[in-house]
Write a protein that holds these residues in place. Structure first.
Motif, short mmCIF file in Angstrom:
data_model
loop_
_atom_site.label_atom_id
_atom_site.label_comp_id
_atom_site.label_asym_id
_atom_site.label_seq_id
_atom_site.Cartn_x
_atom_site.Cartn_y
_atom_site.Cartn_z
N GLU A 138 -30.61 -1.26 42.62
CA GLU A 138 -30.11 -0.69 43.92
C GLU A 138 -30.34 0.78 43.96
OE1 GLU A 138 -26.26 -0.89 46.64
OE2 GLU A 138 -25.85 -0.21 44.80
N THR A 139 -30.81 1.25 45.18
CA THR A 139 -30.90 2.74 45.13
C THR A 139 -29.88 3.26 46.19
OG1 THR A 139 -33.33 2.61 45.05
CG2 THR A 139 -32.72 4.57 46.34
N SER A 175 -40.29 3.62 45.07
CA SER A 175 -40.04 2.31 45.42
C SER A 175 -40.80 1.29 44.68
CB SER A 175 -40.36 2.13 46.89
OG SER A 175 -39.55 3.08 47.70
N LYS A 212 -38.98 -1.75 42.08
CA LYS A 212 -39.48 -3.03 42.18
C LYS A 212 -40.05 -3.74 41.26
CE LYS A 212 -41.25 -3.60 46.41
NZ LYS A 212 -42.74 -3.47 47.22
N THR A 268 -32.89 1.36 38.59
CA THR A 268 -31.67 1.62 39.37
C THR A 268 -31.68 3.15 39.69
OG1 THR A 268 -30.34 -0.13 38.48
CG2 THR A 268 -29.03 1.34 39.60
N SER A 277 -33.43 4.54 50.36
CA SER A 277 -32.04 3.74 49.85
C SER A 277 -31.85 2.49 50.02
CB SER A 277 -30.99 4.70 50.55
OG SER A 277 -31.42 6.22 49.83
N ASP A 278 -31.10 1.74 49.67
CA ASP A 278 -30.29 0.39 49.91
C ASP A 278 -29.02 0.71 50.53
OD1 ASP A 278 -32.57 -1.35 48.84
OD2 ASP A 278 -31.46 -0.60 46.92
N ARG A 279 -28.26 1.76 50.03
CA ARG A 279 -27.24 2.09 50.64
C ARG A 279 -27.06 3.73 50.50
NH1 ARG A 279 -21.90 1.11 48.01
NH2 ARG A 279 -23.30 1.02 46.11
N ASP A 291 -24.44 0.42 54.01
CA ASP A 291 -25.87 -0.26 53.57
C ASP A 291 -26.62 0.66 54.80
OD1 ASP A 291 -24.61 -1.55 55.71
OD2 ASP A 291 -26.32 -3.03 55.43
N ARG A 292 -27.63 1.09 54.13
CA ARG A 292 -28.73 1.76 55.18
C ARG A 292 -28.75 1.56 56.47
NH1 ARG A 292 -34.56 1.26 53.83
NH2 ARG A 292 -34.15 -0.61 54.71
N ASP A 293 -29.14 0.44 56.83
CA ASP A 293 -29.30 -0.04 58.21
C ASP A 293 -28.10 0.23 59.15
OD1 ASP A 293 -31.95 -0.63 57.50
OD2 ASP A 293 -31.74 -2.69 57.48
N LYS A 323 -19.45 -3.64 53.38
CA LYS A 323 -20.36 -2.61 52.88
C LYS A 323 -20.21 -1.38 53.75
CE LYS A 323 -23.90 -5.56 50.72
NZ LYS A 323 -25.21 -6.00 50.96
#
Ligand code: SF4
Length: 333
Positions: free
Chosen positions: A47-48, A204, A208, A213, A228-230, A244-246, A318
């Motif tokens: 995770e980022t 990124s 992958k 992390t 970022s993911d979060r 979480d990002r979105d 989250k």
């Protein structure tokens, strides 16, 4: 004694505090700069986790605290299941290779008297991870290729490279020891905007392919959104919102997050966006405001905000926020 916790998370931080003692004048009262004032979060494998906030909010102290480069006042840091909170410098020695840092300034962080080969090889040699110098050379070339540099770059000096290339060298060095956690502290803020996205894309891709992390720290919300993911939003040494990002970028809940996001220009010229102007500067962490630390700058401030620190309001599994607007709502529901 090594304390092992059975946990899949590479990093768990619990109620971390870092206070720096300061004294005004020779006989002045001893006070404390509360750089981190009770920070808790976890980062899952692969995770980022992005951390954003204005300068002086404690982001860089967080990076230094996790790397055990500043003294902790209290709290826990569990790295790869191992509680390193009270480790001495010598106990940290074998743990150091698990945490690697990418620094903000690619001009200052690389020794100008060393070749790129020696810069990237340094951690391999210090931690004695290769059996021969031939193996070191092979590993250096492999790392340079992974970050998009050529083999012949190994024999050049850092000053012969552009800012973006220097940051690639720094990234290669940070990956040399297969770290559990990479801490990137403002890794693109010193670079031209056109180069920033190349370095972000590289980070990124590496994540992958190498299942890395990241703890990614930046003041620029667009940069943090990109990678970022979060995301955790910090204000005066505390998280005020984590999501979480979105969800964070589509539905910011804390008035501070809303103000920060309102300052990002929209790419859609038709979109009418209200710009929320934050009044005043970030207060001193020596004399933080009572109650909610954001209250002097908050346009939704209520009487309770000046008295009581808001508790954590869990919006989804989250997404959580520290603001009385949501604790008051919880009570009514
Ligand atoms: Fe504003 Fe009160 Fe929420 Fe703090 S707790 S952010 S002052 S509404």
């Amino acid at each position: 004694m090594i304390q092992k916790n059975k946990s899949p998370a590479p990093l768990i931080v619990k109620d971390l505090k870092v206070y720096y003692p300061v004294r005004r004048g020779l006989f002045g009262k001893l006070q404390h700069v509360k750089a981190l004032d009770g920070v808790s979060f976890e980062i899952a494998k692969g995770e980022t986790f992005g951390v954003v906030g204005e300068s002086g909010c404690g982001k860089s102290t967080l990076a230094l605290a996790i790397a055990k480069l500043v003294k902790l006042t209290s709290g826990q840091i569990i790295l790869d299941g191992e509680d390193i909170s009270h480790y001495s410098a010598s106990q940290m020695q074998p743990v150091r290779k698990k945490i690697q840092m990418i620094f903000q300034d690619p001009y200052a962080s690389l020794n100008p008297r060393m070749t790129v080969r020696d810069i990237v090889a340094e951690p391999l040699i210090i931690h004695n991870v290769c059996k021969s110098s031939k193996e070191v050379d092979e590993k250096v070339i492999e790392l340079l290729r992974q970050v998009g540099l050529d083999d012949y770059h190994a024999n050049r000096y850092a000053h012969q490279f552009s800012g973006g290339q220097r940051q690639r060298i720094g990234i290669a060095r940070s990956l040399a020891l297969d770290p559990i956690l990479v801490i990137a502290d403002e890794p693109v803020s010193a670079l031209d905007v056109s180069i920033q996205s190349q370095v972000l894309n590289l980070l990124s891709e590496l994540k992958k392919h190498m299942h890395l992390t990241y703890l990614f720290i930046a003041h620029d919300l667009s940069v943090v959104e990109h990678i970022s993911d979060r995301v955790g939003v910090m204000y005066l040494g505390e998280f005020v919102e984590v999501s979480d990002r979105d969800d964070l970028y589509n539905r910011p809940l804390h008035p501070y997050t809303q103000a920060l996001l309102s300052a990002i220009p929209s790419i859609d010229p038709e979109e009418k966006k209200e710009r929320i102007i934050l009044e005043g500067n970030i207060p001193s962490p020596i004399n933080a405001p009572s109650g909610c630390k954001f209250h002097p700058r908050c346009r939704h401030c209520m009487p309770i905000c000046k008295e009581l620190s808001p508790k954590k309001s869990v919006i989804t599994d989250k997404h959580y926020v520290y603001c009385h607007l949501y604790t008051e709502k919880d009570k009514k529901e």
